[in-house]
Enzyme design. Structure first.
Site, PDB file in Angstrom:
ATOM      1  N   ASN A  23       0.871  -1.181   0.000  1.00 16.35           N
ATOM      2  CA  ASN A  23       0.000   0.000   0.000  1.00 16.35           C
ATOM      3  C   ASN A  23       0.903   1.225   0.000  1.00 16.35           C
ATOM      4  OD1 ASN A  23       0.599   0.666   2.807  1.00 16.35           O
ATOM      5  ND2 ASN A  23      -0.671  -1.111   3.291  1.00 16.35           N
ATOM      6  N   VAL A  32      -0.623 -10.436   0.821  1.00 16.26           N
ATOM      7  CA  VAL A  32       0.721 -10.789   0.367  1.00 16.26           C
ATOM      8  C   VAL A  32       1.768  -9.840   0.987  1.00 16.26           C
ATOM      9  CG1 VAL A  32       0.698  -9.477  -1.809  1.00 16.26           C
ATOM     10  CG2 VAL A  32       2.013 -11.590  -1.653  1.00 16.26           C
ATOM     11  N   ASP A  33       1.386  -8.599   1.204  1.00 13.41           N
ATOM     12  CA  ASP A  33       2.279  -7.618   1.834  1.00 13.41           C
ATOM     13  C   ASP A  33       2.681  -8.087   3.233  1.00 13.41           C
ATOM     14  OD1 ASP A  33       3.597  -5.206   2.282  1.00 13.41           O
ATOM     15  OD2 ASP A  33       1.777  -4.012   2.512  1.00 13.41           O
ATOM     16  N   VAL A 124      -7.651  -7.678  -1.223  1.00 13.48           N
ATOM     17  CA  VAL A 124      -8.362  -6.633  -0.480  1.00 13.48           C
ATOM     18  C   VAL A 124      -8.747  -5.459  -1.386  1.00 13.48           C
ATOM     19  CG1 VAL A 124      -8.061  -4.938   1.394  1.00 13.48           C
ATOM     20  CG2 VAL A 124      -7.300  -7.283   1.692  1.00 13.48           C
ATOM     21  N   TYR A 125      -7.968  -5.188  -2.416  1.00 10.65           N
ATOM     22  CA  TYR A 125      -8.246  -4.037  -3.280  1.00 10.65           C
ATOM     23  C   TYR A 125      -9.327  -4.307  -4.325  1.00 10.65           C
ATOM     24  CZ  TYR A 125      -4.563  -1.041  -1.308  1.00 10.65           C
ATOM     25  OH  TYR A 125      -3.804  -0.252  -0.480  1.00 10.65           O
TER      26      TYR A 125
HETATM   27  P1  ADP Z   1      -4.219  -6.114  -2.793  1.00 13.64           P
HETATM   28  O1  ADP Z   1      -4.401  -5.231  -1.577  1.00 13.64           O
HETATM   29  O2  ADP Z   1      -3.301  -5.512  -3.836  1.00 13.64           O
HETATM   30  O3  ADP Z   1      -5.526  -6.609  -3.327  1.00 13.64           O
HETATM   31  P2  ADP Z   1      -3.735  -8.658  -1.419  1.00 13.64           P
HETATM   32  O4  ADP Z   1      -2.516  -9.073  -0.714  1.00 13.64           O
HETATM   33  O5  ADP Z   1      -4.977  -8.492  -0.592  1.00 13.64           O
HETATM   34  O6  ADP Z   1      -3.357  -7.333  -2.227  1.00 13.64           O
HETATM   35  O7  ADP Z   1      -4.058  -9.690  -2.561  1.00 13.64           O
HETATM   36  C1  ADP Z   1      -3.339  -9.784  -3.756  1.00 13.64           C
HETATM   37  C2  ADP Z   1      -3.257 -11.232  -4.154  1.00 13.64           C
HETATM   38  O8  ADP Z   1      -2.182 -11.852  -3.460  1.00 13.64           O
HETATM   39  C3  ADP Z   1      -4.501 -12.050  -3.821  1.00 13.64           C
HETATM   40  O9  ADP Z   1      -4.807 -12.833  -4.960  1.00 13.64           O
HETATM   41  C4  ADP Z   1      -4.053 -12.934  -2.668  1.00 13.64           C
HETATM   42  O10 ADP Z   1      -4.729 -14.179  -2.688  1.00 13.64           O
HETATM   43  C5  ADP Z   1      -2.599 -13.127  -3.019  1.00 13.64           C
HETATM   44  N1  ADP Z   1      -1.699 -13.572  -1.948  1.00 13.64           N
HETATM   45  C6  ADP Z   1      -1.819 -13.461  -0.602  1.00 13.64           C
HETATM   46  N2  ADP Z   1      -0.743 -14.009   0.018  1.00 13.64           N
HETATM   47  C7  ADP Z   1       0.086 -14.464  -0.972  1.00 13.64           C
HETATM   48  C8  ADP Z   1       1.345 -15.147  -1.007  1.00 13.64           C
HETATM   49  N3  ADP Z   1       1.997 -15.454   0.119  1.00 13.64           N
HETATM   50  N4  ADP Z   1       1.888 -15.455  -2.230  1.00 13.64           N
HETATM   51  C9  ADP Z   1       1.251 -15.140  -3.379  1.00 13.64           C
HETATM   52  N5  ADP Z   1       0.063 -14.511  -3.408  1.00 13.64           N
HETATM   53  C10 ADP Z   1      -0.512 -14.183  -2.229  1.00 13.64           C
END
Ligand code: ADP
Length: 176
Positions: A23, A32-33, A124-125
């Protein structure tokens, strides 16, 4: 450029760089962050804090990208990009494509040859996986880059399917 589509956890990828769907604050978050910061340890957060103190006092704008080291992760670099947040009215797909394009540009600047992306903004976005996949495809089709491997590491089978469809006729996409 070879393109791979795999299901997995991006924090385990031993490529040169992984991309973080961060973010604007760059100070960590969920999804993922959160997973990347947890696996990388405090060095990564310290580097992000340093960026906020120096070059990015107002944070990283949507659609742009910046690199840091990777702390304890098996990759060498983390490239942070900020996807558009649909829930906040950021519905322009150009912003999403820009995340992939800007990340590739930063990868070139630091000499990255292998790069892994998550499905930016597909969590989440609030973007649909197929919209993210189409934006990723458009960015790669329009890119001239020295990166020779781009691997999309997708967290679940639905997102993997959406990417397989978007890249179905891509000569560059190959099974791992
Ligand atoms: P954003 O806020 O950009 O939507 P998110 O982290 O909520 O970011 O989600 C982005 C994508 O990353 C989603 O498809 C989620 O399922 C995926 N994700 C979450 N954890 C991991 C991980 N450890 N490795 C790869 N992808 C992941």
């Amino acid at each position: 450029m070879r393109i791979e589509l795999v299901r997995g956890d991006i924090t385990r990828e031993g490529v040169d760089a992984i991309v973080n769907a961060a973010n604007s604050s760059l100070l960590g978050g969920g999804g993922v962050d959160g997973a990347i910061h947890q696996a990388a340890g405090p060095k990564l957060l310290a580097e992000c804090q340093e960026l906020r103190r120096t070059t990015l006092p107002h944070g990283l704008p949507v659609g742009q990208a910046v690199a840091t080291g990777a702390g304890e992760l098996p990759c060498r670099w983390v490239i942070h990009t900020v996807g558009p947040n649909r829930h906040a009215g950021q519905t322009n797909p150009d912003l999403l494509r820009s995340c992939f394009t800007a990340s590739l540009r930063v990868a070139d600047q630091i000499g990255v040859k292998s790069l892994a992306f998550p499905a930016i903004s597909a969590g989440v976005y609030g973007w649909a996986a197929d919209q993210v996949a189409v934006a990723a495809r458009a960015a790669l089709d329009g890119a001239t880059s020295q990166v020779n491997l781009v691997r999309f590491v997708l967290f679940n089978v639905q997102i993997l399917k959406a990417f397989r469809e978007a890249f179905a006729d891509s000569a560059a996409a190959a099974p791992r």
